[in-house]
Design a protein around this motif. Structure first.
Motif, short mmCIF file in Angstrom:
data_model
loop_
_atom_site.label_atom_id
_atom_site.label_comp_id
_atom_site.label_asym_id
_atom_site.label_seq_id
_atom_site.Cartn_x
_atom_site.Cartn_y
_atom_site.Cartn_z
N ARG A 39 0.84 -1.20 0.00
CA ARG A 39 0.00 0.00 0.00
C ARG A 39 0.87 1.24 0.00
NH1 ARG A 39 -4.40 -0.30 4.42
NH2 ARG A 39 -4.92 1.68 3.46
N ARG A 40 0.49 2.20 -0.78
CA ARG A 40 1.26 3.44 -0.91
C ARG A 40 1.10 4.33 0.32
NH1 ARG A 40 1.20 7.15 -6.30
NH2 ARG A 40 2.65 8.69 -5.54
N GLN A 41 -0.10 4.33 0.90
CA GLN A 41 -0.38 5.10 2.11
C GLN A 41 -1.34 4.29 2.96
OE1 GLN A 41 0.06 9.66 1.40
NE2 GLN A 41 -1.85 9.05 0.47
N GLY A 42 -1.31 4.53 4.26
CA GLY A 42 -2.26 3.86 5.12
C GLY A 42 -1.87 3.91 6.57
N VAL A 43 -2.79 3.42 7.40
CA VAL A 43 -2.61 3.34 8.84
C VAL A 43 -3.08 1.96 9.28
CG1 VAL A 43 -3.39 4.25 11.06
CG2 VAL A 43 -2.93 5.81 9.20
N PRO A 57 5.10 14.70 1.68
CA PRO A 57 4.18 15.82 1.49
C PRO A 57 4.70 16.92 0.57
CG PRO A 57 4.31 15.24 3.81
CD PRO A 57 5.40 14.47 3.09
N GLU A 58 6.01 16.98 0.40
CA GLU A 58 6.61 17.99 -0.49
C GLU A 58 6.73 17.48 -1.92
OE1 GLU A 58 7.64 21.07 0.73
OE2 GLU A 58 6.77 20.46 2.65
N GLY A 59 6.35 16.22 -2.15
CA GLY A 59 6.42 15.63 -3.48
C GLY A 59 7.83 15.29 -3.94
N ARG A 60 8.76 15.19 -2.99
CA ARG A 60 10.15 14.86 -3.35
C ARG A 60 10.25 13.46 -3.93
NH1 ARG A 60 12.03 18.20 1.82
NH2 ARG A 60 10.31 17.02 2.69
N THR A 61 11.20 13.29 -4.82
CA THR A 61 11.45 12.00 -5.45
C THR A 61 12.93 11.66 -5.33
OG1 THR A 61 11.82 13.03 -7.61
CG2 THR A 61 9.57 12.31 -7.12
N ASP A 62 13.24 10.37 -5.48
CA ASP A 62 14.64 9.97 -5.50
C ASP A 62 15.19 10.19 -6.91
OD1 ASP A 62 13.81 7.80 -7.04
OD2 ASP A 62 14.12 6.33 -5.45
N ARG A 63 16.46 9.89 -7.08
CA ARG A 63 17.09 10.16 -8.38
C ARG A 63 16.50 9.34 -9.52
NH1 ARG A 63 22.90 7.79 -6.73
NH2 ARG A 63 22.20 5.66 -6.40
N ALA A 64 15.79 8.25 -9.19
CA ALA A 64 15.13 7.44 -10.21
C ALA A 64 13.72 7.96 -10.52
CB ALA A 64 15.05 5.99 -9.76
N GLY A 65 13.30 9.02 -9.81
CA GLY A 65 11.99 9.60 -10.04
C GLY A 65 10.87 9.00 -9.23
N ARG A 66 11.21 8.08 -8.30
CA ARG A 66 10.18 7.47 -7.45
C ARG A 66 9.80 8.42 -6.31
NH1 ARG A 66 13.69 2.17 -6.48
NH2 ARG A 66 15.05 3.91 -5.96
N ILE A 67 8.52 8.51 -6.04
CA ILE A 67 8.06 9.30 -4.90
C ILE A 67 8.56 8.65 -3.62
CG2 ILE A 67 6.03 10.03 -3.59
CD1 ILE A 67 4.62 10.44 -6.24
N ILE A 68 8.99 9.47 -2.70
CA ILE A 68 9.57 8.98 -1.45
C ILE A 68 8.47 8.72 -0.42
CG2 ILE A 68 11.05 9.62 0.49
CD1 ILE A 68 12.76 11.15 -1.62
N PRO A 69 8.42 7.48 0.12
CA PRO A 69 7.47 7.19 1.19
C PRO A 69 8.12 7.44 2.56
CG PRO A 69 8.53 5.17 0.52
CD PRO A 69 9.10 6.27 -0.35
N HIS A 70 7.29 7.72 3.53
CA HIS A 70 7.74 7.84 4.92
C HIS A 70 6.94 6.83 5.73
CE1 HIS A 70 10.06 11.52 4.28
NE2 HIS A 70 9.09 11.87 3.45
N ASP A 71 7.64 5.93 6.40
CA ASP A 71 7.02 4.90 7.24
C ASP A 71 7.35 5.19 8.70
OD1 ASP A 71 6.30 3.68 4.89
OD2 ASP A 71 7.50 1.87 5.21
N PHE A 72 6.33 5.14 9.54
CA PHE A 72 6.49 5.39 10.97
C PHE A 72 5.82 4.28 11.77
CE2 PHE A 72 6.30 9.45 8.81
CZ PHE A 72 7.36 10.16 9.35
N VAL A 73 6.43 3.93 12.88
CA VAL A 73 5.78 3.09 13.87
C VAL A 73 5.69 3.96 15.12
CG1 VAL A 73 5.84 0.98 15.23
CG2 VAL A 73 6.76 0.99 12.89
N LEU A 74 4.47 4.19 15.55
CA LEU A 74 4.19 5.10 16.65
C LEU A 74 3.73 4.32 17.87
CD1 LEU A 74 1.93 7.50 14.56
CD2 LEU A 74 4.42 7.62 14.81
N VAL A 85 -4.27 8.75 7.76
CA VAL A 85 -3.12 9.39 7.12
C VAL A 85 -3.16 10.90 7.38
CG1 VAL A 85 -2.03 9.93 4.91
CG2 VAL A 85 -2.81 7.60 5.38
N GLU A 86 -4.35 11.48 7.32
CA GLU A 86 -4.49 12.92 7.57
C GLU A 86 -4.03 13.27 8.98
OE1 GLU A 86 -6.90 10.93 6.25
OE2 GLU A 86 -6.70 11.65 4.19
N ASP A 87 -4.40 12.44 9.97
CA ASP A 87 -3.92 12.66 11.34
C ASP A 87 -2.40 12.59 11.38
OD1 ASP A 87 -6.57 12.70 12.22
OD2 ASP A 87 -6.51 10.63 12.99
#
Length: 113
Positions: A39-43, A57-74, A85-87
């Motif tokens: 999944r690209r996004q989720g909780v 959230p800034e739409g940054r990509t890696d050098r291959a042009g892939r959107i960068i995901p951020h994964d967190f365990v809270l 995701v909005e929270d």
């Protein structure tokens, strides 16, 4: 509050930038993200922890042009406040946005905290 954070930068691959105080955060991360595979996004809530994934959230990509995901365990109070995701964008992203802005374009990944 404990926060595990994994992401990638412009030129460096997927890394833990925060370990939540764990010597090896990988087992905790893998357990938390078992239901979010592919999944690209989720909780997902797993016990007292919350797995959170969203695209940069800034739409940054890696050098291959892939959107960068951020994964967190809270865990702790932060996990209690994040149910979507909005929270996560409102509660978690402000905690790491400046840090990520400083490191995403580095040639080598920073050490995990």
């Amino acid at each position: 509050m404990s926060l595990i954070w994994a992401t990638r930068g412009r030129t460096w691959g997927f890394r833990f930038l925060r370990t939540g105080g764990l010597g090896d955060p990988l087992p905790t991360y893998e357990t938390a993200f078992a239901d979010l595979q592919g999944r690209r996004q989720g909780v997902a809530r797993v016990g007292e922890r919350v797995a959170l994934r969203f695209v940069d959230p800034e739409g940054r990509t890696d050098r291959a042009g892939r959107i960068i995901p951020h994964d967190f365990v809270l865990s702790g109070e932060l996990a209690e406040r994040v149910g979507s995701v909005e929270d996560g964008l409102a509660e978690v992203w402000p905690l790491v946005a400046d840090e990520y802005a400083r490191v995403w374009d580095l040639a080598s990944p920073p050490s995990a905290e």
